[in-house]
Write a protein that holds these residues in place. Sequence first.
Motif, PDB file in Angstrom:
ATOM      1  N   PRO A  42      62.596 -12.338 -65.521  1.00 26.54           N
ATOM      2  CA  PRO A  42      61.370 -12.987 -64.707  1.00 26.54           C
ATOM      3  C   PRO A  42      59.806 -11.779 -65.254  1.00 26.54           C
ATOM      4  O   PRO A  42      60.491 -10.337 -65.706  1.00 26.54           O
ATOM      5  N   ALA A  43      59.197 -12.990 -64.887  1.00 27.46           N
ATOM      6  CA  ALA A  43      57.497 -11.607 -64.433  1.00 27.46           C
ATOM      7  C   ALA A  43      57.625 -10.195 -64.212  1.00 27.46           C
ATOM      8  O   ALA A  43      57.584  -9.263 -64.265  1.00 27.46           O
ATOM      9  N   ALA A  44      58.709  -9.967 -62.511  1.00 29.49           N
ATOM     10  CA  ALA A  44      58.674  -8.555 -62.465  1.00 29.49           C
ATOM     11  C   ALA A  44      59.357  -7.719 -62.374  1.00 29.49           C
ATOM     12  O   ALA A  44      59.311  -6.706 -62.590  1.00 29.49           O
ATOM     13  N   ALA A  45      60.176  -8.520 -63.911  1.00 24.51           N
ATOM     14  CA  ALA A  45      60.715  -6.851 -64.619  1.00 24.51           C
ATOM     15  C   ALA A  45      59.779  -6.247 -65.717  1.00 24.51           C
ATOM     16  O   ALA A  45      60.012  -5.092 -65.535  1.00 24.51           O
ATOM     17  N   TYR A  46      58.688  -7.180 -65.345  1.00 26.50           N
ATOM     18  CA  TYR A  46      57.444  -6.070 -66.489  1.00 26.50           C
ATOM     19  C   TYR A  46      55.634  -5.716 -64.938  1.00 26.50           C
ATOM     20  O   TYR A  46      55.304  -5.093 -65.241  1.00 26.50           O
ATOM     21  N   THR A  47      55.914  -6.574 -64.239  1.00 24.59           N
ATOM     22  CA  THR A  47      55.126  -6.150 -63.198  1.00 24.59           C
ATOM     23  C   THR A  47      54.982  -5.905 -61.510  1.00 24.59           C
ATOM     24  O   THR A  47      54.275  -5.178 -61.143  1.00 24.59           O
ATOM     25  N   SER A  48      56.188  -5.422 -61.944  1.00 20.54           N
ATOM     26  CA  SER A  48      56.268  -5.242 -60.478  1.00 20.54           C
ATOM     27  C   SER A  48      56.664  -3.043 -60.304  1.00 20.54           C
ATOM     28  O   SER A  48      57.765  -2.873 -60.919  1.00 20.54           O
ATOM     29  N   ALA A  49      56.315  -2.792 -59.540  1.00 15.33           N
ATOM     30  CA  ALA A  49      56.542  -1.222 -59.260  1.00 15.33           C
ATOM     31  C   ALA A  49      57.966  -0.821 -58.387  1.00 15.33           C
ATOM     32  O   ALA A  49      58.871  -0.308 -58.986  1.00 15.33           O
TER      33      ALA A  49
END
Length: 400
Positions: A42-49
């Motif tokens: 998911p996107a959070a795998a790349y955008t989430s600290a």
Amino acid sequence: MTQENIAVYPPDLTLIECPEPTQESNDVEVIHLDDYRQTGLPAAAYTSAHYLQRERETVFSHYWVFVGLASDVPNPGDVLPAEVAGMPIALVRDRAGTLRAFHNICSHRGLQLVNAPCNVQGNLRCPYHSWTYKLDGQLKSTPHFGGYYQDSYDGFDRTAKGLKPIRCEQWLDLVFVNIAGDAPPLEEYLQPVIERWATYDLQQLRREPREVGLTCKANWKLAIENFSESYHLTWVHPALNSCSRMEDHFRFEVGDIHVGQGSLLYKSGVIEGRSLPTFANLEAHHKDTVAEYVTVFPNLMLGVHPDYFLVFSVNPLSHDTTRERMSFYFVGDAAMTPENQALRHLPIDLWQDTNDEDIEMIERLQQGRYSPRFDGGCFSPELEQAVYRFQQMVAQAIGE
């Protein structure tokens, strides 16, 4: 890894499913088209600290992680600060010549002990309160710690306050660390790669002084994924595609967690009729045509060619910033003469140009993941198996 080591996985970071692969040949794992209807990370795998923190606790702690080159700390007393996903590490060559790794913090108040490469003639000294450590990590002195002119006090256990060691092993010139200390032996971890490239006498390799390094505004995984597929060559790399076309590439198996691809068309550089020495004992067609690339999970990419060896690593500085480093090794002492410098620089120039072309795409991939409509994407069953498999490995490591 026990269940106690796993934090509750947040609902917005849903893992992809992991279909059972089917084995249809001795060399290539075939994952059928239906499996590729699964979405990716998911996107959070790349955008989430937060996601990067989970990766620090799992991917970058429980696996062997490439951290640097032994030739960067060649002499007794050499100390090199490094990082693994933001975790400070010090590589130290002790008086006996043993390469060690420690958490790069003073045991007193947690100050970063070393912030620049150096050679220590005596002991490692913390600049804050002058605690000193032997190069094997033992705490040597703690001036005034028990009061003025008293270095200790009753009950203070000096032996428990040495530098915190990190499991550290070496293959060729490559140094790996295992933060948690629970990975299998490094040689076992790398055995599929070692066996795949047994034909190459990698002991002949000599390091080239010139390197390529840069920082890109993208998540570390995007650099790995980009390296793992040749689908984009036609449109992004016209110069590279002219000598190693997308359709010349093939994939191969290198164990359960690493992925590999190769090119059937490779041309050595030639200047005024001269070319670089090649590995001995390669079959004639192999010497002239084949290059192979392996992604060693999680952060190392290797390339073997008839006349040189590539070491390409990534290190996440944050969830959206990555440091890349490319080092090059050539075959034998004859390759390293001043007369051959221009020949050595030909492949380095090509890799630098290729990487410059990739950076724009990687950074735009990062930007695309801030869209609320990004759903994990989809994968070519023939050309992006390695990307899908790498994402599966990350997902499994952090939450399954």
